[in-house]
Design a protein around this motif. Sequence first.
Motif, mmCIF file in Angstrom:
data_model
loop_
_atom_site.group_PDB
_atom_site.id
_atom_site.type_symbol
_atom_site.label_atom_id
_atom_site.label_comp_id
_atom_site.label_asym_id
_atom_site.label_seq_id
_atom_site.Cartn_x
_atom_site.Cartn_y
_atom_site.Cartn_z
ATOM 1 N N ASP A 1 0.850 -1.186 0.000
ATOM 2 C CA ASP A 1 0.000 0.000 0.000
ATOM 3 C C ASP A 1 0.891 1.242 0.000
ATOM 4 N N ALA A 2 0.290 2.406 0.070
ATOM 5 C CA ALA A 2 1.046 3.656 -0.036
ATOM 6 C C ALA A 2 2.024 3.844 1.118
ATOM 7 N N SER A 3 1.792 3.140 2.239
ATOM 8 C CA SER A 3 2.675 3.259 3.399
ATOM 9 C C SER A 3 3.750 2.183 3.430
ATOM 10 N N GLY A 4 3.759 1.322 2.419
ATOM 11 C CA GLY A 4 4.774 0.284 2.363
ATOM 12 C C GLY A 4 4.384 -1.019 3.021
ATOM 13 N N ARG A 5 3.129 -1.157 3.468
ATOM 14 C CA ARG A 5 2.691 -2.405 4.090
ATOM 15 C C ARG A 5 2.349 -3.425 3.006
ATOM 16 N N TYR A 6 2.636 -4.684 3.325
ATOM 17 C CA TYR A 6 2.320 -5.757 2.386
ATOM 18 C C TYR A 6 0.826 -6.082 2.404
ATOM 19 N N CYS A 7 0.277 -6.305 1.218
ATOM 20 C CA CYS A 7 -1.096 -6.740 1.010
ATOM 21 C C CYS A 7 -1.045 -7.875 -0.007
ATOM 22 N N ALA A 8 -2.185 -8.500 -0.275
ATOM 23 C CA ALA A 8 -2.204 -9.605 -1.229
ATOM 24 C C ALA A 8 -3.506 -9.602 -2.002
ATOM 25 N N SER A 9 -3.469 -10.261 -3.155
ATOM 26 C CA SER A 9 -4.646 -10.406 -4.002
ATOM 27 C C SER A 9 -4.800 -11.867 -4.381
ATOM 28 N N SER B 1 -3.443 -6.957 6.581
ATOM 29 C CA SER B 1 -3.117 -7.361 7.947
ATOM 30 C C SER B 1 -3.657 -6.357 8.955
ATOM 31 N N ALA B 2 -4.172 -6.892 10.060
ATOM 32 C CA ALA B 2 -4.468 -6.074 11.240
ATOM 33 C C ALA B 2 -3.841 -6.789 12.432
ATOM 34 N N PHE B 3 -3.457 -6.036 13.439
ATOM 35 C CA PHE B 3 -2.776 -6.615 14.600
ATOM 36 C C PHE B 3 -3.430 -6.112 15.879
ATOM 37 N N GLN B 4 -3.868 -7.051 16.716
ATOM 38 C CA GLN B 4 -4.482 -6.663 17.983
ATOM 39 C C GLN B 4 -3.505 -6.928 19.122
ATOM 40 N N PRO B 5 -3.277 -5.936 19.992
ATOM 41 C CA PRO B 5 -2.290 -6.110 21.064
ATOM 42 C C PRO B 5 -2.773 -7.048 22.164
ATOM 43 N N ASN C 1 4.711 -7.830 7.475
ATOM 44 C CA ASN C 1 4.280 -6.560 8.072
ATOM 45 C C ASN C 1 4.761 -6.442 9.515
ATOM 46 N N PHE C 2 4.702 -7.549 10.255
ATOM 47 C CA PHE C 2 5.194 -7.506 11.633
ATOM 48 C C PHE C 2 6.699 -7.251 11.652
ATOM 49 N N ALA C 3 7.421 -7.920 10.768
ATOM 50 C CA ALA C 3 8.874 -7.733 10.721
ATOM 51 C C ALA C 3 9.239 -6.292 10.385
ATOM 52 N N ARG D 1 -7.750 -2.051 20.043
ATOM 53 C CA ARG D 1 -8.446 -2.617 18.889
ATOM 54 C C ARG D 1 -7.436 -3.040 17.818
ATOM 55 N N PRO D 2 -7.840 -3.939 16.931
ATOM 56 C CA PRO D 2 -6.950 -4.308 15.830
ATOM 57 C C PRO D 2 -6.660 -3.110 14.941
ATOM 58 N N GLY D 3 -5.436 -3.034 14.467
ATOM 59 C CA GLY D 3 -5.055 -1.941 13.581
ATOM 60 C C GLY D 3 -3.773 -2.260 12.839
ATOM 61 N N GLU D 4 -3.341 -1.347 12.012
ATOM 62 C CA GLU D 4 -2.105 -1.524 11.273
ATOM 63 C C GLU D 4 -0.912 -1.172 12.155
ATOM 64 N N LEU D 5 0.245 -1.734 11.808
ATOM 65 C CA LEU D 5 1.486 -1.405 12.499
ATOM 66 C C LEU D 5 2.292 -0.469 11.604
ATOM 67 N N ALA D 6 2.934 0.499 12.241
ATOM 68 C CA ALA D 6 3.765 1.439 11.495
ATOM 69 C C ALA D 6 4.961 0.714 10.882
ATOM 70 N N VAL D 7 5.355 1.128 9.699
ATOM 71 C CA VAL D 7 6.521 0.554 9.025
ATOM 72 C C VAL D 7 7.763 1.306 9.490
ATOM 73 N N ALA D 8 8.616 0.595 10.229
ATOM 74 C CA ALA D 8 9.861 1.206 10.693
ATOM 75 C C ALA D 8 10.985 1.059 9.676
ATOM 76 N N ARG D 9 10.935 -0.071 8.939
ATOM 77 C CA ARG D 9 11.939 -0.326 7.896
ATOM 78 C C ARG D 9 11.340 -1.252 6.857
ATOM 79 N N GLN D 10 11.351 -0.855 5.612
ATOM 80 C CA GLN D 10 10.803 -1.696 4.566
ATOM 81 C C GLN D 10 11.731 -2.874 4.271
ATOM 82 N N LEU D 11 11.122 -4.037 4.086
ATOM 83 C CA LEU D 11 11.872 -5.244 3.763
ATOM 84 C C LEU D 11 11.505 -5.710 2.357
#
Length: 259
Positions: A16-24, A32-36, A89-91, A249-259
């Motif tokens: 996506d525009a923020s660098g998070r991985y998605c799939a089709s 991806s969503a992540f709940q703490p 995305n977690f990495a 609540r579940p949400g996205e995680l910020a991208v600290a470093r793109q892999l």
Amino acid sequence: MQLSTLPLADGMLFRDASGRYCASLGGHRFFSAFQPIFYKGGSLFGYEALLRVVDEGGEWQPPDRYLGNLSAEQAQVADRLARLIHVRNFAQSRLECCLTLNLLAATVQEDHRGRTHLPMLKSLLQSVELDSGGVIFEIPEFEVEQHGQPLLDGLRHASEMGFGLAVDDFGALGSRHGKTSELCPDILKIDRSLLLDYMSGETQRLPALLGQGWQIGCRMLVEGVETAEQLEAMRALGVELYQGFYLGRPGELAVARQL
């Protein structure tokens, strides 16, 4: 969500525009969503990765219903694809905590050639610099109790490879939990119905299940905490781990470093 045009893995993965991985897959898009998950004292234990599915018309679909409408082979492909974006995305978040992944039973069970998807998953984790010791496989108690010995053997093998094990929806069946006790997972996630029953005055069953879990050496987690009163009641019972909308609540995680 604005999507980039960077195709990956034969066009099945994109960012996506923020660098998070998605799939089709088959006209559906996966996110991806992540709940703490928190310790009793309030510090962060980790995140549960959750799949979000959008159909061709842009409508969000319940993941369980979407996977349930697929053939067994298609469901395994979707399961592996979801796990791929979750891990990446977690990495990319560079967080120093645990990650729990929901799995289909087929992921850890041997196929007709005696193979599982575990070596592939461990290789993926190594490629993104994640330790398998911080990754916990989560599977519902119904699956553990109904699938029998092949699943138990597969989960034990996963544990031997260094992965953690969690049994979800513990107590929802109302059974004796024989195979779950035999498996002795690292974490038992108490089904939310027991929390609600306890808050409504049924104060016997939940403490009994907590005692059973502690007796076999499991860490206990309560799901679905939605109020301060529920949180305090569970703390008073000595529960170690907590998850629910009141806490996060579940949400996205910020991208600290793109892999």
